[in-house]
Design an enzyme around this catalytic site. Sequence first.
Site, mmCIF file in Angstrom:
data_model
loop_
_atom_site.group_PDB
_atom_site.id
_atom_site.type_symbol
_atom_site.label_atom_id
_atom_site.label_comp_id
_atom_site.label_asym_id
_atom_site.label_seq_id
_atom_site.Cartn_x
_atom_site.Cartn_y
_atom_site.Cartn_z
ATOM 1 C CE1 TYR A 58 -3.586 -2.618 0.492
ATOM 2 C CE2 TYR A 58 -2.460 -3.211 2.518
ATOM 3 C CZ TYR A 58 -3.418 -3.471 1.554
ATOM 4 O OH TYR A 58 -4.203 -4.584 1.655
ATOM 5 C CE1 TYR A 89 -9.105 -5.031 1.339
ATOM 6 C CE2 TYR A 89 -8.956 -6.422 3.290
ATOM 7 C CZ TYR A 89 -8.390 -5.919 2.145
ATOM 8 O OH TYR A 89 -7.131 -6.289 1.784
ATOM 9 C CG ASP A 120 -13.815 -12.030 5.497
ATOM 10 O OD1 ASP A 120 -13.044 -12.436 6.396
ATOM 11 O OD2 ASP A 120 -13.449 -11.276 4.578
ATOM 12 C CE LYS A 133 -6.495 -9.243 8.815
ATOM 13 N NZ LYS A 133 -5.175 -8.846 8.340
#
Length: 431
Positions: free
Chosen positions: A21, A149, A243, A272
């Site tokens: 990013y 997202y 998600d 994660k």
Amino acid sequence: MMPTTDGPGFVATEHALWRPYAQMKTTPPALPVVSAEGVRLTLADGRQLIDGVSSWWTVCHGYRHPHIIDAVKRQLDAVPHVMLGGLTHDPAERLATRLAALAPGDLNHVFFSESGSVSVEIAMKIAVQSFINRGERGRTRFLAFRGGYHGDTLATMSVCDPEEGMHALFAGAIARQVIADLPVDADRIDSLAVLLSEQADTLAGVVVEPLVQGAGGMRFHDAATLQALRNLSDQHGLPLIFDEIMTGFGRLGTLFAAEKAGVTPDIMTVSKALTGGTLPLAATIASTRLFETFWGEDPGRALMHGPTYMGNPAACAAANASLDLFEREPRLAQVHAIEAMFAALLPEARALPGVVDVRWQGAIGVIEMESLPELEILKASFVDAGVWVRPFNTIIYLMPPYVISAEDLEHLIRTTLRVTEAWARRHFSRV
């Protein structure tokens, strides 16, 4: 030497590491980390930072927890990696069994991969092929939601928010999905019901982040929203995909957001914090009903997917050790304690200029601003104050490791408030 101008002859040795990013030409230098322990990062110049974001929301037990480190070392000495094609190993078998037991409802079948984005793509692939295996073709699109997202790979980009995501940049390269408002009230539920009545026969599933839309801006919604999605999905025979890459493993105060909401999806993705922030691993957990659509004598009905490092033994050992810690140590109670301190201290930010909203849930605390001008300066101010806080879009947020002490947590919150106040008073004024 580095050329002064870039062009066809530009030698990028200085930028061998391409950072995420980041516009590499203008982004400030990254801070070199030489060690990490508990909730602290130590930089090469000796400074220490309290990590307020759990290293992209992964380090739930703190850095270098000895139980996880020991489990990984022992696995590396035995079998560091072996393919799951035609072979298997105890860490993967045991982890799959444990995840199936912990997941809600009949989510009993675990498919491993290496990243959260890929786990969502696998969920989408399962949903599409489940219809194909039942003789229904043409169901290739997904219903997803504004503010959502789900990752940066091409398929997951297509189910992200079309404004916040990268749809415009990659127009023509990603699939066109059905993007709607989350059904957070009666009017939006009715609108979504109409949309589904018109579009459902082209859809393969519904994809949502349960209770919190994370990278889209830490937007919260309630269990009733998810129940509405469950009801509408059932009415149209659509798999509901949760998600839980961010919310999974305790971040909201229960092991999964599905548990907190009391709503069971047909597929759940996790990553994660799965390994406690040590090694890359993700899982796509499907219901028995969906799994059975792949079951049979016909090899063409099999799920034709197989990431090379899926079920990596060392990563599975880390994940099993992480689950041990949820059993042995008071992680969920620690999340509730973090939530209580957010409730006690974060409301102070509501009096600051430029603040739009202050909210918290579990171990997530959010200060939403009108805008965040001079973002890199704000980030540097947090570092100068001794905390690692990474604001983005219009939010300043905290997601510390669950093991953070009360003293460190109070220091983190008060420092965040102090830096935010100084920055906000320079950029905003009350009318």
